[in-house]
Write a protein that holds these residues in place. Structure first.
Motif, short mmCIF file in Angstrom:
data_model
loop_
_atom_site.label_atom_id
_atom_site.label_comp_id
_atom_site.label_asym_id
_atom_site.label_seq_id
_atom_site.Cartn_x
_atom_site.Cartn_y
_atom_site.Cartn_z
N ASN A 32 0.78 -1.07 0.01
CA ASN A 32 -0.18 -0.14 0.07
C ASN A 32 0.75 1.16 -0.12
O ASN A 32 1.54 1.50 -1.20
CB ASN A 32 -1.00 -0.12 1.16
N THR A 33 1.01 1.71 1.09
CA THR A 33 1.85 3.23 0.96
C THR A 33 3.41 2.71 1.45
O THR A 33 3.76 1.78 2.10
CB THR A 33 1.23 3.89 2.37
N MET A 34 4.27 3.51 0.84
CA MET A 34 5.65 3.50 1.02
C MET A 34 6.03 4.93 1.65
O MET A 34 5.49 5.91 1.12
CB MET A 34 6.46 3.02 -0.13
N ALA A 35 7.06 4.69 2.53
CA ALA A 35 7.42 6.10 3.27
C ALA A 35 8.87 6.02 3.70
O ALA A 35 9.49 4.90 3.90
CB ALA A 35 6.45 6.33 4.21
N TRP A 36 9.27 7.15 3.97
CA TRP A 36 10.65 7.35 4.60
C TRP A 36 10.44 8.42 5.94
O TRP A 36 9.57 9.27 5.93
CB TRP A 36 11.53 8.22 3.62
N TYR A 37 10.97 7.81 7.05
CA TYR A 37 11.11 8.69 8.36
C TYR A 37 12.45 8.70 8.69
O TYR A 37 13.44 8.37 7.87
CB TYR A 37 10.48 7.67 9.31
N ARG A 38 12.61 9.68 9.41
CA ARG A 38 14.35 9.83 9.95
C ARG A 38 14.13 10.09 11.57
O ARG A 38 13.12 10.66 11.89
CB ARG A 38 14.85 11.11 9.25
N GLU A 83 10.20 11.13 12.66
CA GLU A 83 9.38 11.80 12.01
C GLU A 83 9.22 11.47 10.68
O GLU A 83 10.08 11.00 10.01
CB GLU A 83 9.85 13.39 12.07
N LEU A 84 7.95 11.53 10.10
CA LEU A 84 7.69 11.21 8.74
C LEU A 84 8.46 12.47 7.82
O LEU A 84 8.42 13.82 7.93
CB LEU A 84 6.30 11.28 8.71
N VAL A 85 8.95 11.80 6.88
CA VAL A 85 9.88 12.60 5.92
C VAL A 85 8.93 12.90 4.54
O VAL A 85 8.52 14.03 4.26
CB VAL A 85 11.04 12.03 5.37
N ALA A 86 8.51 11.58 4.05
CA ALA A 86 7.70 11.83 2.90
C ALA A 86 6.94 10.34 2.69
O ALA A 86 7.47 9.21 3.19
CB ALA A 86 8.58 12.11 1.47
N SER A 87 5.73 10.39 2.27
CA SER A 87 5.10 9.02 1.78
C SER A 87 4.62 9.24 0.49
O SER A 87 4.25 10.22 -0.32
CB SER A 87 4.02 9.01 2.93
N ILE A 88 4.35 7.88 -0.27
CA ILE A 88 3.49 7.78 -1.43
C ILE A 88 2.89 6.62 -1.50
O ILE A 88 3.20 5.45 -0.95
CB ILE A 88 4.85 7.83 -2.63
N ALA A 105 7.00 16.36 4.50
CA ALA A 105 7.20 17.17 5.74
C ALA A 105 7.61 18.60 4.92
O ALA A 105 8.03 18.86 3.84
CB ALA A 105 8.00 16.97 6.58
N ASP A 106 6.78 19.45 5.99
CA ASP A 106 7.16 21.12 5.15
C ASP A 106 8.54 21.36 5.26
O ASP A 106 9.04 22.00 4.37
CB ASP A 106 6.61 21.96 6.15
N SER A 107 9.58 20.73 6.14
CA SER A 107 11.06 20.80 6.02
C SER A 107 11.57 20.37 4.79
O SER A 107 12.76 20.95 4.61
CB SER A 107 11.39 20.47 7.57
N VAL A 108 11.08 19.73 4.30
CA VAL A 108 11.80 18.95 2.95
C VAL A 108 11.02 19.28 1.70
O VAL A 108 11.61 18.94 0.73
CB VAL A 108 11.95 17.63 3.19
N VAL A 159 19.29 9.27 11.05
CA VAL A 159 19.20 7.81 10.25
C VAL A 159 17.71 7.98 9.63
O VAL A 159 16.81 8.44 10.22
CB VAL A 159 19.16 6.88 11.36
N TYR A 160 17.90 7.54 8.49
CA TYR A 160 16.43 7.40 7.54
C TYR A 160 16.18 6.02 7.66
O TYR A 160 16.73 5.04 7.34
CB TYR A 160 16.78 7.95 6.10
N TYR A 161 14.71 5.74 7.76
CA TYR A 161 14.19 4.45 7.62
C TYR A 161 13.15 4.36 6.63
O TYR A 161 12.18 5.48 6.67
CB TYR A 161 13.58 4.25 9.17
#
Length: 120
Positions: A32-38, A46-51, A60-63, A92-94
């Motif tokens: 379903n959804t794939m995402a990057w956290y850091r 925190e969530l960085v981006a999802s698709i 995220a607004d910061s990126v 660290v990015y997950y």
């Protein structure tokens, strides 16, 4: 079983770019959804981006304007293109994937994490 293998982290100077990849293998029949956290030292993850599966993205607004998330459904892989990196992006990015395991039922899987360090 599901395995996530991340790659692409490293050390880069401020203003530089990196591309993270996360490939899923195993029983990944319906992602379903794939995402990057850091997670930075001393901070919460925190969530960085999802698709979504259809390609709808959220970040995220910061990126915004600097990072781009994308996915290749044929390869079960999600990418994070990071441009104009700043020291505050150091973390660290997950990657995380959400699998459909039943009617309205999902299960999340996490990668092992990859270090991104941005020097000033």
């Amino acid at each position: 079983q599901v395995q996530l293998v991340e790659s692409g982290g490293g050390l880069v100077q401020a203003g530089g770019s990196l591309r993270l990849s996360c490939a899923a293998s195993g029983s990944v029949f319906s992602i379903n959804t794939m995402a990057w956290y850091r997670q930075a030292p001393g901070k919460q993850r925190e969530l960085v981006a999802s698709i979504t599966e259809s390609g709808t993205t959220n970040s995220a607004d910061s990126v915004k304007g600097r990072f781009t998330i994308s996915r290749d459904n044929g390869k079960n892989t999600v990418y994070l293109q990071m441009n104009s990196l700043k020291p505050e992006d150091t973390a660290v990015y997950y990657c995380k994937i959400r699998l459909s395991v039943g009617i309205a039922t999902w299960k999340d899987y996490w990668g092992q994490g990859t270090q991104v360090t941005v020097s000033s």
